[in-house]
Motif scaffolding. Sequence first.
Motif, PDB file in Angstrom:
ATOM      1  N   VAL A 111       1.456   3.088  28.381  1.00  0.00           N
ATOM      2  CA  VAL A 111       2.204   4.049  27.539  1.00  0.00           C
ATOM      3  C   VAL A 111       2.817   3.736  26.293  1.00  0.00           C
ATOM      4  O   VAL A 111       3.468   2.609  26.607  1.00  0.00           O
ATOM      5  CB  VAL A 111       3.313   4.846  28.325  1.00  0.00           C
ATOM      6  CG1 VAL A 111       4.162   5.812  27.610  1.00  0.00           C
ATOM      7  CG2 VAL A 111       2.720   5.555  29.985  1.00  0.00           C
ATOM      8  N   GLN A 112       2.571   4.120  25.220  1.00  0.00           N
ATOM      9  CA  GLN A 112       2.996   3.751  23.897  1.00  0.00           C
ATOM     10  C   GLN A 112       3.912   4.707  23.251  1.00  0.00           C
ATOM     11  O   GLN A 112       3.339   5.911  23.033  1.00  0.00           O
ATOM     12  CB  GLN A 112       1.777   3.372  22.929  1.00  0.00           C
ATOM     13  CG  GLN A 112       0.942   2.249  23.611  1.00  0.00           C
ATOM     14  CD  GLN A 112      -0.313   2.041  22.946  1.00  0.00           C
ATOM     15  OE1 GLN A 112      -0.916   3.321  22.453  1.00  0.00           O
ATOM     16  NE2 GLN A 112      -0.843   1.062  22.568  1.00  0.00           N
ATOM     17  N   LEU A 113       4.885   4.513  22.932  1.00  0.00           N
ATOM     18  CA  LEU A 113       5.946   5.490  22.526  1.00  0.00           C
ATOM     19  C   LEU A 113       6.406   5.050  21.202  1.00  0.00           C
ATOM     20  O   LEU A 113       7.011   3.991  20.943  1.00  0.00           O
ATOM     21  CB  LEU A 113       7.184   5.860  23.625  1.00  0.00           C
ATOM     22  CG  LEU A 113       6.711   6.294  24.875  1.00  0.00           C
ATOM     23  CD1 LEU A 113       7.935   6.420  25.736  1.00  0.00           C
ATOM     24  CD2 LEU A 113       6.143   7.758  24.756  1.00  0.00           C
ATOM     25  N   PHE A 114       6.646   6.022  20.181  1.00  0.00           N
ATOM     26  CA  PHE A 114       7.217   5.991  18.954  1.00  0.00           C
ATOM     27  C   PHE A 114       8.621   6.874  18.926  1.00  0.00           C
ATOM     28  O   PHE A 114       8.723   8.153  19.350  1.00  0.00           O
ATOM     29  CB  PHE A 114       6.429   6.371  17.976  1.00  0.00           C
ATOM     30  CG  PHE A 114       5.230   5.433  17.675  1.00  0.00           C
ATOM     31  CD1 PHE A 114       4.857   4.417  16.635  1.00  0.00           C
ATOM     32  CD2 PHE A 114       3.970   5.668  18.558  1.00  0.00           C
ATOM     33  CE1 PHE A 114       3.908   3.586  16.892  1.00  0.00           C
ATOM     34  CE2 PHE A 114       2.914   4.818  18.800  1.00  0.00           C
ATOM     35  CZ  PHE A 114       2.877   3.873  17.833  1.00  0.00           C
ATOM     36  N   ASN A 115       9.600   6.156  18.318  1.00  0.00           N
ATOM     37  CA  ASN A 115      11.192   6.997  18.255  1.00  0.00           C
ATOM     38  C   ASN A 115      10.871   7.981  16.983  1.00  0.00           C
ATOM     39  O   ASN A 115       9.914   8.088  16.363  1.00  0.00           O
ATOM     40  CB  ASN A 115      12.149   5.898  18.066  1.00  0.00           C
ATOM     41  CG  ASN A 115      11.868   4.940  16.826  1.00  0.00           C
ATOM     42  OD1 ASN A 115      11.313   5.237  15.779  1.00  0.00           O
ATOM     43  ND2 ASN A 115      12.662   4.042  16.874  1.00  0.00           N
ATOM     44  N   LYS A 116      12.126   8.616  16.990  1.00  0.00           N
ATOM     45  CA  LYS A 116      12.216   9.512  15.666  1.00  0.00           C
ATOM     46  C   LYS A 116      12.106   9.119  14.392  1.00  0.00           C
ATOM     47  O   LYS A 116      12.056   9.804  13.423  1.00  0.00           O
ATOM     48  CB  LYS A 116      13.553  10.404  15.761  1.00  0.00           C
ATOM     49  CG  LYS A 116      13.565  11.319  17.290  1.00  0.00           C
ATOM     50  CD  LYS A 116      14.806  11.967  17.070  1.00  0.00           C
ATOM     51  CE  LYS A 116      14.843  13.143  18.452  1.00  0.00           C
ATOM     52  NZ  LYS A 116      15.861  13.857  18.519  1.00  0.00           N
ATOM     53  N   ASP A 117      12.168   7.699  14.242  1.00  0.00           N
ATOM     54  CA  ASP A 117      11.878   7.277  13.025  1.00  0.00           C
ATOM     55  C   ASP A 117      10.539   6.704  12.832  1.00  0.00           C
ATOM     56  O   ASP A 117      10.200   5.946  11.787  1.00  0.00           O
ATOM     57  CB  ASP A 117      12.878   5.844  12.690  1.00  0.00           C
ATOM     58  CG  ASP A 117      14.177   6.366  12.610  1.00  0.00           C
ATOM     59  OD1 ASP A 117      14.628   7.209  12.069  1.00  0.00           O
ATOM     60  OD2 ASP A 117      15.149   5.615  13.323  1.00  0.00           O
ATOM     61  N   SER A 118       9.822   7.139  13.637  1.00  0.00           N
ATOM     62  CA  SER A 118       8.212   6.767  13.810  1.00  0.00           C
ATOM     63  C   SER A 118       7.975   5.206  13.962  1.00  0.00           C
ATOM     64  O   SER A 118       6.698   4.867  13.582  1.00  0.00           O
ATOM     65  CB  SER A 118       7.473   7.226  12.360  1.00  0.00           C
ATOM     66  OG  SER A 118       7.882   8.646  12.243  1.00  0.00           O
ATOM     67  N   GLN A 119       8.829   4.465  14.565  1.00  0.00           N
ATOM     68  CA  GLN A 119       8.597   3.360  14.784  1.00  0.00           C
ATOM     69  C   GLN A 119       8.516   3.005  16.219  1.00  0.00           C
ATOM     70  O   GLN A 119       8.734   3.709  17.190  1.00  0.00           O
ATOM     71  CB  GLN A 119      10.218   2.340  14.570  1.00  0.00           C
ATOM     72  CG  GLN A 119      10.565   2.505  13.209  1.00  0.00           C
ATOM     73  CD  GLN A 119       9.849   1.700  12.145  1.00  0.00           C
ATOM     74  OE1 GLN A 119       9.285   0.683  12.600  1.00  0.00           O
ATOM     75  NE2 GLN A 119       9.671   2.142  11.009  1.00  0.00           N
ATOM     76  N   LEU A 120       7.239   2.072  16.445  1.00  0.00           N
ATOM     77  CA  LEU A 120       7.086   1.693  17.883  1.00  0.00           C
ATOM     78  C   LEU A 120       8.333   1.372  18.596  1.00  0.00           C
ATOM     79  O   LEU A 120       9.026   0.219  18.084  1.00  0.00           O
ATOM     80  CB  LEU A 120       6.001   0.575  18.052  1.00  0.00           C
ATOM     81  CG  LEU A 120       5.482   0.073  19.375  1.00  0.00           C
ATOM     82  CD1 LEU A 120       4.857   1.278  20.040  1.00  0.00           C
ATOM     83  CD2 LEU A 120       4.462  -0.909  19.210  1.00  0.00           C
TER      84      LEU A 120
END
Length: 279
Positions: A111-120
């Motif tokens: 699972v690879q997730l990015f936050n609301k700042d589009s950062q990994l």
Amino acid sequence: MPSQWECLLKNLGEWQGSFTRFSPQGEQLEDTPTVVSLEGLNDNQTIRQIVRRLPPDQPVEEKVLEYSSLNRSILLFKNGAFSQGTIQWAPFSECGAELGLIEGDRRLRLVQLFNKDSQLSRITLIREQLAGTDTPERPELTLEQLLGEWHGEAVTIYPDMRSPDTYPTQLRLHREEPNRVVQQLTYGAGTSAQTITSTARVDGSILHFDQSRLPVQVLLLPDGASSNCPLAVKPGHFFVLEVGWLLQPDQRQRLVRTYSDKGEWSSLTLVNEQKVKAE
């Protein structure tokens, strides 16, 4: 090709393993034992999924789901490999995907997730085996195992369910300097072949492909796994989320979820590769 539901049935069973969370820099943060069971009901027309997290010295966490259809965010291959996740990336929104591979009685999910700042922001490796089996986990992946030349076959399927595409692949990875490697990736054959050449800086178990405007990193992980994704997602750039799995010294699988330069999930590709030349 079998139906998507029939492909999902390849995942039935009780899968025992763990969820291992890593920082974007590859540091292990948490490892939680888990049991995930997928049971077919009503002649396999419905699936009951139970996820149990067994954190040490804490109460068991359990989630139960039942479903009889699949949503638009998931695609599967005939061997049970799958990916589910964000359909449309947009700035200021969380996004990410899960990529799953199956080989015999073992399963590997990432699972690879990015936050609301589009950062990994988070990487979770899920290593599982069917209850009652004892196939050992593979060693942690090393760069030396990947160096050389790999020939493979790729199958690409699409969210709009158009006909799949099948084509040959070539991957060459060689060490140019002690801390730098060059990768040459070719899709297709003849006049339709496309080749992408890139260079990575080696930092321990991380390969930094940082020459482009969208820096990408490959993490070498336990169980022969690798995580390939950008460090940040930016408007106007296509990107991929990928898991790799070294099954044997000369056999590897990769599962690639591709997004267009408009942030749309456009395809899912399964690559089966054989090493034909070592470095």
